[in-house]
Design an enzyme around this catalytic site. Structure first.
Site, mmCIF file in Angstrom:
data_model
loop_
_atom_site.group_PDB
_atom_site.id
_atom_site.type_symbol
_atom_site.label_atom_id
_atom_site.label_comp_id
_atom_site.label_asym_id
_atom_site.label_seq_id
_atom_site.Cartn_x
_atom_site.Cartn_y
_atom_site.Cartn_z
ATOM 1 N N GLY A 9 -22.465 -28.906 23.219
ATOM 2 C CA GLY A 9 -22.465 -27.753 24.232
ATOM 3 C C GLY A 9 -21.342 -28.212 25.533
ATOM 4 O O GLY A 9 -19.922 -28.049 24.930
ATOM 5 N N CYS A 10 -21.224 -27.291 26.453
ATOM 6 C CA CYS A 10 -20.663 -27.798 27.522
ATOM 7 C C CYS A 10 -19.356 -29.539 27.530
ATOM 8 O O CYS A 10 -20.153 -29.779 27.469
ATOM 9 C CB CYS A 10 -20.677 -27.426 29.061
ATOM 10 S SG CYS A 10 -19.499 -27.358 29.965
#
Length: 174
Positions: A9-10
């Site tokens: 993800g981020c």
């Protein structure tokens, strides 16, 4: 020292986790796995470069084992969602592991197998050879430590850190 390149993800989330992990000597946020040379954050965020947001985690194996680093990775994000982590949607947020040699590939695949029983759905983490790694802009390095009051840090990162602390408190700074 050993380095794993991981995407969950981020990159701010994994950066926050591993910056606080005992035995980790360096965490570098960056981009890899795409077809554009020298992408920047905005290029990657638009989802057209093919890159994933990743962290390069360098650790001292005499302090923390690679299996612990990898198991923390699987606790810190949902590896069963394709190209998404929560509100972050797109291939740039894919769950991914980028190996540099056969031993790393084997370790990554073993980690997936070891962690699959903890999830109701199949793990969809992509395991591929590490192509060119591009370091993200300075503002993305150690983001959580620099901006703990920022909304994303409060709402998204803090719960992930709390979950990781539940299982790996012996490895995480207080």
């Amino acid at each position: 020292m050993k380095t794993f390149v991981l995407g969950g993800g981020c990159f701010w989330c994994l950066d926050a986790l591993y910056q606080q992990t005992r035995g980790v000597t360096e965490v570098v946020s960056g981009y890899t796995g795409g077809h554009v040379r020298h992408p920047d954050y905005y290029d990657v965020c638009n989802g057209t470069t093919g890159h994933a947001e990743v962290v390069a985690v360098t650790f001292d194996e005499s302090i923390i084992g690679g299996d612990v680093i990898l198991d923390m990775f699987f606790v810190s994000h949902d590896p069963t969602t394709l190209n998404r982590q929560g509100y972050d949607v797109g291939t740039q947020y894919r769950s991914s592991m980028f190996y540099t040699d056969a031993a790393q590939e084997e370790a990554f695949r073993a980690a997936i197998e070891r962690n699959q029983p903890h999830w109701d759905k199949p793990i969809v983490t992509v395991v591929t050879r590490l192509p060119e790694f591009y370091t993200a802009e300075e503002e993305h390095q150690n983001f959580y430590a620099k901006h703990p009051e920022q909304g994303y840090c409060q709402v998204i990162i803090n719960p992930k850190l709390a979950k990781a602390r539940k299982y790996y408190s012996a490895w995480l700074a207080a």
